[in-house]
Design an enzyme around this catalytic site. Structure first.
Site, PDB file in Angstrom:
ATOM      1  N   HIS A 156      -6.678 -25.577 -47.256  1.00  7.89           N
ATOM      2  CA  HIS A 156      -6.344 -27.050 -47.117  1.00  7.89           C
ATOM      3  C   HIS A 156      -4.907 -27.502 -47.635  1.00  7.89           C
ATOM      4  O   HIS A 156      -4.695 -28.301 -47.962  1.00  7.89           O
ATOM      5  CB  HIS A 156      -7.550 -28.073 -47.544  1.00  7.89           C
ATOM      6  CG  HIS A 156      -8.648 -27.511 -47.271  1.00  7.89           C
ATOM      7  ND1 HIS A 156      -9.296 -28.204 -46.144  1.00  7.89           N
ATOM      8  CD2 HIS A 156      -9.672 -26.708 -48.055  1.00  7.89           C
ATOM      9  CE1 HIS A 156     -10.625 -27.751 -45.981  1.00  7.89           C
ATOM     10  NE2 HIS A 156     -10.974 -26.787 -47.240  1.00  7.89           N
ATOM     11  N   SER A 277      24.309 -27.664 -43.510  1.00 11.91           N
ATOM     12  CA  SER A 277      24.247 -29.057 -43.005  1.00 11.91           C
ATOM     13  C   SER A 277      25.322 -29.611 -42.633  1.00 11.91           C
ATOM     14  O   SER A 277      26.532 -28.996 -43.297  1.00 11.91           O
ATOM     15  CB  SER A 277      23.451 -29.943 -43.653  1.00 11.91           C
ATOM     16  OG  SER A 277      24.009 -31.479 -43.615  1.00 11.91           O
ATOM     17  N   LYS A 283      22.565 -28.324 -48.792  1.00 18.13           N
ATOM     18  CA  LYS A 283      21.578 -27.593 -47.708  1.00 18.13           C
ATOM     19  C   LYS A 283      21.576 -26.149 -47.461  1.00 18.13           C
ATOM     20  O   LYS A 283      22.655 -25.802 -47.114  1.00 18.13           O
ATOM     21  CB  LYS A 283      21.379 -28.754 -46.446  1.00 18.13           C
ATOM     22  CG  LYS A 283      20.812 -29.997 -46.693  1.00 18.13           C
ATOM     23  CD  LYS A 283      19.491 -30.115 -47.035  1.00 18.13           C
ATOM     24  CE  LYS A 283      18.275 -29.822 -45.973  1.00 18.13           C
ATOM     25  NZ  LYS A 283      18.313 -30.844 -44.794  1.00 18.13           N
ATOM     26  N   ASN A 285      19.274 -24.471 -44.683  1.00 19.51           N
ATOM     27  CA  ASN A 285      18.271 -24.580 -43.705  1.00 19.51           C
ATOM     28  C   ASN A 285      17.491 -23.323 -43.288  1.00 19.51           C
ATOM     29  O   ASN A 285      18.112 -22.397 -42.781  1.00 19.51           O
ATOM     30  CB  ASN A 285      18.777 -25.378 -42.710  1.00 19.51           C
ATOM     31  CG  ASN A 285      19.020 -26.987 -43.184  1.00 19.51           C
ATOM     32  OD1 ASN A 285      18.423 -27.402 -44.287  1.00 19.51           O
ATOM     33  ND2 ASN A 285      19.927 -27.667 -42.454  1.00 19.51           N
ATOM     34  N   GLU A 290      12.394 -22.055 -37.883  1.00 24.61           N
ATOM     35  CA  GLU A 290      12.006 -23.262 -37.172  1.00 24.61           C
ATOM     36  C   GLU A 290      12.344 -23.187 -35.654  1.00 24.61           C
ATOM     37  O   GLU A 290      11.509 -23.618 -34.821  1.00 24.61           O
ATOM     38  CB  GLU A 290      13.228 -24.497 -37.575  1.00 24.61           C
ATOM     39  CG  GLU A 290      12.858 -24.933 -38.961  1.00 24.61           C
ATOM     40  CD  GLU A 290      13.792 -25.899 -39.463  1.00 24.61           C
ATOM     41  OE1 GLU A 290      13.834 -27.162 -38.824  1.00 24.61           O
ATOM     42  OE2 GLU A 290      14.756 -25.763 -40.302  1.00 24.61           O
ATOM     43  N   TYR A 317      -1.793 -13.371  -0.409  1.00 26.83           N
ATOM     44  CA  TYR A 317      -0.604 -13.679  -0.992  1.00 26.83           C
ATOM     45  C   TYR A 317      -0.203 -15.443  -0.445  1.00 26.83           C
ATOM     46  O   TYR A 317      -0.677 -15.555   0.678  1.00 26.83           O
ATOM     47  CB  TYR A 317       0.564 -12.713  -0.568  1.00 26.83           C
ATOM     48  CG  TYR A 317       1.982 -13.334  -1.196  1.00 26.83           C
ATOM     49  CD1 TYR A 317       2.407 -13.037  -2.445  1.00 26.83           C
ATOM     50  CD2 TYR A 317       2.718 -14.089  -0.293  1.00 26.83           C
ATOM     51  CE1 TYR A 317       3.454 -13.486  -2.672  1.00 26.83           C
ATOM     52  CE2 TYR A 317       3.955 -14.703  -0.697  1.00 26.83           C
ATOM     53  CZ  TYR A 317       4.275 -13.998  -1.897  1.00 26.83           C
ATOM     54  OH  TYR A 317       5.723 -14.876  -2.597  1.00 26.83           O
ATOM     55  N   GLN A 322       5.689 -16.732  -6.234  1.00 26.99           N
ATOM     56  CA  GLN A 322       6.778 -16.502  -6.505  1.00 26.99           C
ATOM     57  C   GLN A 322       7.202 -17.099  -8.064  1.00 26.99           C
ATOM     58  O   GLN A 322       8.127 -16.713  -8.551  1.00 26.99           O
ATOM     59  CB  GLN A 322       7.660 -16.873  -5.511  1.00 26.99           C
ATOM     60  CG  GLN A 322       9.303 -16.840  -5.780  1.00 26.99           C
ATOM     61  CD  GLN A 322      10.359 -16.839  -4.534  1.00 26.99           C
ATOM     62  OE1 GLN A 322       9.834 -16.083  -3.527  1.00 26.99           O
ATOM     63  NE2 GLN A 322      10.655 -18.177  -4.466  1.00 26.99           N
ATOM     64  N   LYS A 325       7.153 -15.155 -11.850  1.00 29.56           N
ATOM     65  CA  LYS A 325       8.244 -14.240 -12.484  1.00 29.56           C
ATOM     66  C   LYS A 325       9.094 -15.259 -13.547  1.00 29.56           C
ATOM     67  O   LYS A 325       9.278 -15.118 -14.578  1.00 29.56           O
ATOM     68  CB  LYS A 325       9.137 -13.581 -11.545  1.00 29.56           C
ATOM     69  CG  LYS A 325       8.284 -12.525 -11.084  1.00 29.56           C
ATOM     70  CD  LYS A 325       9.103 -11.775  -9.776  1.00 29.56           C
ATOM     71  CE  LYS A 325       8.871 -12.420  -8.433  1.00 29.56           C
ATOM     72  NZ  LYS A 325       7.546 -12.681  -8.141  1.00 29.56           N
TER      73      LYS A 325
END
Ligand code: ARG
Length: 460
Positions: A156, A277, A283, A285, A290, A317, A322, A325
């Site tokens: 938790h 930043s 900063k 980051n 992310e 088919y 198509q 892909k």
């Protein structure tokens, strides 16, 4: 360019229809597989006396020349072509004339596209497996290099019990190991040749499907020509395997992002693998983590799109297929983009052991061990649990840790507590005693690592 199927039509194709219908932008990346598949097919046609040897020599030489011209950038694929299969055939016929027009004997684009996709994806599966194994090795290296580090284990996202940091890292190694196993399994079903299924019903020519399949390094041939041209299970299966692989990277990313925060500060990313930043000078980051987390959504989207594309299709088919892909290539590209950079990011990060140890001291994560101590003195677990719970509440009120309680305080809580309680709730002891198989002790993790290395060797 006149369409190969122009015979039946009285009008040329509308230009927008051509653009809408064309898959060349997506499937041109399979030019190698298309050419190698055609070479194997042509050689089989000669061996089975369906085509003249002289024509097949022209065909295979022509195809090899196209392949090397493409690989050495002497020619470019026409972006207006309908698809890679049509382009290669047209290019061949342009070069060698009538012999080129014989290549498509006993074949349809339906089995051809299924073959190309299977060959291409088999190669990508191998590449993804290699990258995943390399990441597992990196994780093992991190676990071994930090084998004495203790961190709080969480449930938790609340501090729960002390664990070896290496155990936490190795949990991800296990997930990735299963990903490799899944890819191996998917590979078995992907490396099956549909060639010879032709449009849907097989062919009247005396072909030899098995020799072509073996020549292309495939494990066998599909048993049913209708299934051969309509089966995209291998695409869906790979899309799922990659979605789950991304889930694992995403969960790990989430933890790395948290661990980089001042609230945790369990690791520090290398400057080369972090970003700054534009406004806040302080900063640093974790953008890579992310982005990996963010790109996971693509892998899910591709999986759902493949399944949805398939769900209503009658046999055999249909052009809907198509679409497979663009979707699976995106999943493959995403995973192959994420794995190496993720590996470099974790390999270059610094593990801040002292901060982890400090975090482990707080949060009463040795409370279970305190209760277990009383169980060792003969108390039932529930009674021991209650006594410890009260002690924790007292400590919270007085701002102490369990380790800071005096002997009098212990005795006041329960007469069974002796001097050895201090050692029993020491973090090193708590981790060290979790020796059960697969447990969080240093010794158990060492065994886990040894076993993982063995499994990894069998998977490559
Ligand atoms: N570009 C097509 C695809 O990717 C090739 C197969 C076309 N077959 C057909 N019958 N139109 O699916």
């Amino acid at each position: 360019m006149e369409k190969m199927w122009a015979g039946r039509f009285q009008k040329p194709e509308n230009e927008q229809v051509n653009d809408f219908n064309s898959s060349i932008r997506i499937d041109s990346r399979m030019y190698r597989e298309d050419i190698l598949g055609s070479i194997a097919h042509a050689e089989m046609l000669a061996a089975c006396k369906i085509l003249e040897e002289a024509d097949v020599v022209k065909i295979t030489e022509g195809l090899r020349a196209i392949l090397s011209d493409l690989e050495e950038n002497r020619i470019a694929i026409d972006p207006a072509a309908e698809d890679i299969h049509m382009w290669v055939e047209a290019e061949l016929t342009g070069r060698i004339g009538d012999a080129g027009k014989r290549l498509h004997t006993a074949r349809s684009r339906n089995d051809q596209v299924a073959l190309d996709t299977r060959l291409y994806l088999t190669g990508r599966i191998d590449a993804i497996k290699r990258e995943t194994c390399a990441l597992i090795e990196t994780l093992i290296g991190i676990a071994e290099a930090n084998s004495d580090a203790i961190m709080p284990g969480y449930t938790h996202l609340q501090r729960a019990q002390p664990i070896a940091f290496s155990h936490h890292v190795m949990a991800y190694a296990q997930m990735l190991l299963r990903d490799v196993e899944r890819l191996n399994d998917c590979r078995k079903r992907t490396a099956i040749s549909p060639l010879g299924s032709a449009a849907l019903a097989g062919t009247t020519y005396p072909i030899d499907r098995r020799t072509v399949a073996a020549k292309l390094g495939m494990q066998g041939v599909c048993r049913n020509s209708i299934d051969g041209v309509s089966d995209r299970d291998f695409v869906a299966e790979l899309a799922f395997d990659l979605a789950l692989l991304m889930t694992h990277l995403s969960r790990f990313s989430e933890e790395i992002i948290a661990w980089c925060s001042w609230e945790f500060k369990f690791i520090e990313l290398d400057d080369a693998y972090a970003t700054g930043s534009s406004i806040m000078p302080q900063k640093k980051n974790p953008d890579i983590a992310e982005l990996v987390r963010g790109k996971t959504g693509r892998a899910y989207g591709n999986l759902i799109a493949v399944l949805t594309m398939l769900k209503g299709l009658p046999l055999a088919y249909n052009k809907d297929m198509q679409e497979d892909k663009e979707l699976i290539f995106d999943s493959v590209d995403t995973v192959l983009q994420c794995l190496p950079i993720f590996r470099d990011m974790v390999a270059t990060a610094t593990v801040l052991k002292e901060n982890m140890a400090r975090a482990a001291e707080k949060g009463f994560i040795n409370a279970t061990d305190c209760a277990d101590y009383l169980v060792g003195k003969g108390l039932p677990f529930r009674t021991a649990y209650k006594i410890t719970g009260r002690l924790v509440a007292d400590c919270i009120a007085s701002g102490k840790t369990l380790g800071q309680l005096t002997m009098e305080e212990w005795k006041a809580a329960d007469a069974h507590f002796e001097e050895d309680i201090y050692d029993a709730i020491d973090m090193q002891t708590c981790v060290g005693r979790r020796t059960s198989e697969g447990g969080a002790s240093f010794a158990a993790v060492a065994r886990q690592i040894a076993e993982t290395k063995q499994v990894l060797d069998t998977l490559r």
